[in-house]
Design a protein around this motif. Sequence first.
Motif: not given
Lengths: 244, 38
Positions: A40-41, A57-59, B24-26
């Motif tokens: 999660v992003f 989910r990402s950058p 934030l990056h899980s």
Amino acid sequence: MVTASRSFVCVRPKSFEDWDESELLLSIFSGRTGRLENTVFTILDAEGEKQLTRSGRSPKWISEDADEFAALLNELAEEHVRPTKAKARQRSLPTIKGLKLAMNVAACDSMPLVLAVGRDEKATKKLSDRLAPLAWSDELIGRFRWVSLAGTEELSEVKGLPAEPGLYVVQTDAYGITCELLSQAKPTAKEKALSEALRAGLQAFDPPRTRRRGMHVREGERKGYSWEHATGHSERVPFTGKKG
Amino acid sequence: AIAWFGTWEQGLAEAKRLDLPILLHSAAPRCGGVPGMW
């Protein structure tokens, strides 16, 4: 982009490792499935309440490439960072929770792991506070993963680690199961001795060769290694935020 | 590399203390059920 990230507090919760964190992550992004995704992003304000970008989910969900993302980070920093206030305060030691997880993360990142082990909470905090300026120094920033331990109980679970308080720099195996001690310092060591131990550990660290996923998984399975998340969830056992 | 805070609790406290935004990056520390690779 890494430079641009320094204007932010970068937080990397480990998916499925903590129930409350999993619920938070699910509230930030759940996609069409309604369940927690592997990653999660998002970017949030300093209170952790307002999203400054949309989540995903990402950058890659908000920027085309690294340059565009770095530009976005710089733009957000200009809007949301008051430089004099933030720079005046010392940053804290950025740690991972628990030795087992920290060893796994250090292996994932192919980085040396620093263990700050105190006799108790108070001694551990003192050691961590002395390490923090070194962790954020121009020379050492982003070069280690860190874990602080109050007490030595967890050390006995890993072969090759001394069973007493101190600063230990270790290199894990490819799976974060075992480790080799690279350098150490006393728990009461001052900045100079701590700095020397960190430098010695960094110099002794032997970066592992990049491994292919298939080979890593096959070899891990052959050795009988598996990682069970603390909440018991994963993509195969979906986390939907509902207990029971 | 990026200096990551490992938990939301620690990261949020730091962000509030320094008045800095949060990136934030899980991620899950396993690949194919095996540790040691994202």
